[in-house]
Design a protein around this motif. Structure first.
Motif, PDB file in Angstrom:
ATOM      1  N   ASP A  86      36.048  64.206  21.926  1.00 36.21           N
ATOM      2  CA  ASP A  86      35.945  63.460  20.665  1.00 36.21           C
ATOM      3  C   ASP A  86      34.599  62.749  20.564  1.00 36.21           C
ATOM      4  O   ASP A  86      33.969  62.719  19.495  1.00 36.21           O
ATOM      5  CB  ASP A  86      37.092  62.453  20.548  1.00 36.21           C
ATOM      6  N   GLU A  87      34.150  62.167  21.667  1.00 32.51           N
ATOM      7  CA  GLU A  87      32.849  61.489  21.677  1.00 32.51           C
ATOM      8  C   GLU A  87      31.714  62.473  21.453  1.00 32.51           C
ATOM      9  O   GLU A  87      30.776  62.200  20.700  1.00 32.51           O
ATOM     10  CB  GLU A  87      32.643  60.759  23.009  1.00 32.51           C
ATOM     11  N   GLU A  89      31.803  65.392  19.888  1.00 36.48           N
ATOM     12  CA  GLU A  89      31.809  65.873  18.500  1.00 36.48           C
ATOM     13  C   GLU A  89      31.280  64.810  17.544  1.00 36.48           C
ATOM     14  O   GLU A  89      30.643  65.142  16.534  1.00 36.48           O
ATOM     15  CB  GLU A  89      33.221  66.302  18.114  1.00 36.48           C
ATOM     16  N   LYS A  90      31.524  63.554  17.856  1.00 35.86           N
ATOM     17  CA  LYS A  90      31.003  62.480  17.013  1.00 35.86           C
ATOM     18  C   LYS A  90      29.484  62.433  17.079  1.00 35.86           C
ATOM     19  O   LYS A  90      28.801  62.225  16.067  1.00 35.86           O
ATOM     20  CB  LYS A  90      31.602  61.145  17.452  1.00 35.86           C
ATOM     21  N   GLU A  91      28.933  62.640  18.281  1.00 35.12           N
ATOM     22  CA  GLU A  91      27.483  62.623  18.463  1.00 35.12           C
ATOM     23  C   GLU A  91      26.831  63.934  18.022  1.00 35.12           C
ATOM     24  O   GLU A  91      25.630  63.971  17.748  1.00 35.12           O
ATOM     25  CB  GLU A  91      27.140  62.357  19.927  1.00 35.12           C
ATOM     26  N   PRO A  93      27.880  66.477  15.321  1.00 37.63           N
ATOM     27  CA  PRO A  93      28.793  66.918  14.253  1.00 37.63           C
ATOM     28  C   PRO A  93      28.685  68.393  13.898  1.00 37.63           C
ATOM     29  O   PRO A  93      29.586  68.929  13.268  1.00 37.63           O
ATOM     30  CB  PRO A  93      28.397  66.029  13.067  1.00 37.63           C
TER      31      PRO A  93
END
Length: 462
Positions: A86-87, A89-91, A93
């Motif tokens: 999740d981290e 993919e956030k960094e 996109p």
């Protein structure tokens, strides 16, 4: 037409050309999310009407999906990995990660997926299976993607199983070593004041605990050749290595014959024979006490001792929070043999599919997981296992249980990486099948040893 009018037209024309040029320079570029096309119309009137139309188009960057496959040491590990994903993919996109957990016959299933053309982009590869994956051309050379300065941050001894012909085919995500986990309260009930120092004491303590508490003293897996190897090496046998048919002679070594027979009989005598005599067993496998694996059997306090790796530590903390380290259970080095102490070291890389359509995106994910942030958050803070990257030995966030296992390193005369040769994975599985059959009483230890010799000869005959 007068001169002033002519000059005005020339000036307007020059300005319009500037507008057009500016529109062309600003119109290129790619973004990570769609945006609408913008159309700008400019109309300038003088004595002659001139119209210019400038169009700016924004291209849409498609999101890349990277498939990541691993096995799991339990729910805890899966939750920790999903948090890191999740981290990432956030960094990042523009990159999506599809996390897939394969619960059985992991390496066999990954190899089969290559044959079907559906192999994941990133996947675990155990050190024992590395030679097979490398020889089949399944792994992208990590040395072609990673900077040397990044590679040099990892412990060199953990890289050796993943090298061939000057290329490095993966970097380890973490590592673990075997240790003895023991239930302090069951030991106290049985009147035992300290963990066993030798293999003979291990068996004797298991018997005493079963007699005094009614709980089996020890749980082991059926087969599992790699768990037996420290017994052989600590008693003077050479480290196993099988590269040619003649290497089957390792099983002719008197120490190997003696220790392998002893290990098989831990379960054959400690479980099968005891129950045949109407007595309570002092050795079991996890399934015998309604558990899925050793960590489960130990956490449920159905057994007093297990030999397992660092991966069991976070599982116990997450699934059995009331079973307290230091108060209810503790860790000790593996028992010693006649020639000292030995333990197994396990490591796993995040391999990149040699045929991945997105090797650079896959590497970006791998670098995130294996880099300092990933090691700190996923390994050190989460207490998953031991960090494979140097520099975290004295990190204040390292769990005390892991620090304690690291402190045992000075007591071991041999730390053996899980690798028996170019067909380690195949041999491990077939050796374990023969051992399991003997443990169940389906063949004698002597027959199992002969079978294991034949397995080496057949697998390496060409």
């Amino acid at each position: 037409m007068g001169k002033k009018t002519l000059y005005s037209l020339i000036l307007v024309s020059v300005l319009l050309l500037g507008v057009v040029a500016a529109g062309c320079i600003g119109g290129g570029g790619t973004t990570t999310s769609p945006s609408p096309t913008t159309t700008t119309s400019t109309v300038v009137k003088t004595e002659t009407q001139v119209q210019t139309k400038t169009t700016t188009e924004t291209k849409v960057q498609e999101k890349v999906f990277v498939r990541f496959a691993g096995w799991s040491a339990g729910e805890t590990e899966m939750k920790n990995y999903q948090k890191m994903i999740d981290e990432f993919e956030k960094e990042n996109p523009s990159i999506g990660i599809k996390y897939e957990v394969i619960t059985q016959m992991f390496h066999e299933n990954i190899l089969a997926s290559f044959g079907a053309g559906v192999a994941p982009d990133v996947f675990y590869v155990d050190s024992a299976w590395a030679p097979i994956f490398i020889d089949k051309g399944a792994l992208y050379p990590i040395s072609d993607l990673a900077d040397k300065s990044f590679i040099d941050k990892f412990y060199p001894f953990l890289l050796e199983p993943f090298k061939k012909n000057g290329k490095l085919y993966g970097l380890p995500k973490d590592w673990s070593m075997l240790a003895l986990f023991y239930n302090k309260k069951l030991f106290e009930q049985a009147g035992i004041t300290k963990p066993p120092e030798t293999w003979e004491e291990l068996e004797q303590d298991a018997k005493i605990i079963a007699e005094k508490t009614g709980k089996p003293g020890l749980a082991i897996y059926l087969g599992n050749f790699n768990r037996y190897v420290p017994v052989a090496v600590s008693n003077g046998a050479p480290k196993p290595w099988f590269e040619k048919p003649e290497d089957a002679s390792w099983f002719d070594n008197p120490v190997v014959k003696e220790t392998l027979t002893w290990y098989i009989n831990l379960y054959k005598v400690g479980k099968v024979d005891m129950e045949n005599q109407g007595k309570k067993p002092y050795v079991v496998q996890p399934g015998d006490v309604g558990a899925g694996w050793l960590g489960d059997a130990f956490g449920k306090q159905e057994v007093a001792m297990v030999i397992s790796g660092n991966w069991m530590i976070p599982f116990l903390a997450d699934q059995f929070p009331d079973f307290k380290y230091g108060e209810d259970w503790d860790i000790a080095p593996l028992p010693a043999g006649k020639s000292g102490r030995a333990t197994m070291a396990y490591t796993v890389i995040l391999g990149i599919n040699a045929k991945s359509g997105h090797p650079k995106d896959a590497w970006k994910f791998v670098e995130f997981i294996l880099g300092p942030k990933g090691q700190k958050d996923l390994v050190v803070k989460a207490g998953q296992t031991l960090p494979s990257m140097k520099g975290f030995e004295n990190d204040p966030d390292m769990w005390p249980q892991h620090k304690k296992t690291l402190s045992f390193m000075s007591q071991y005369d041999n730390v053996i990486i899980f690798l028996w040769g170019p067909k380690s994975g195949t041999l491990e599985g077939k050796f374990s099948d023969a051992m399991a059959a003997a443990m169940r009483g389906e063949m004698t230890p002597e027959e199992a040893i002969q079978t294991m010799k034949e397995i080496v000869q057949q697998e390496l005959s060409g």
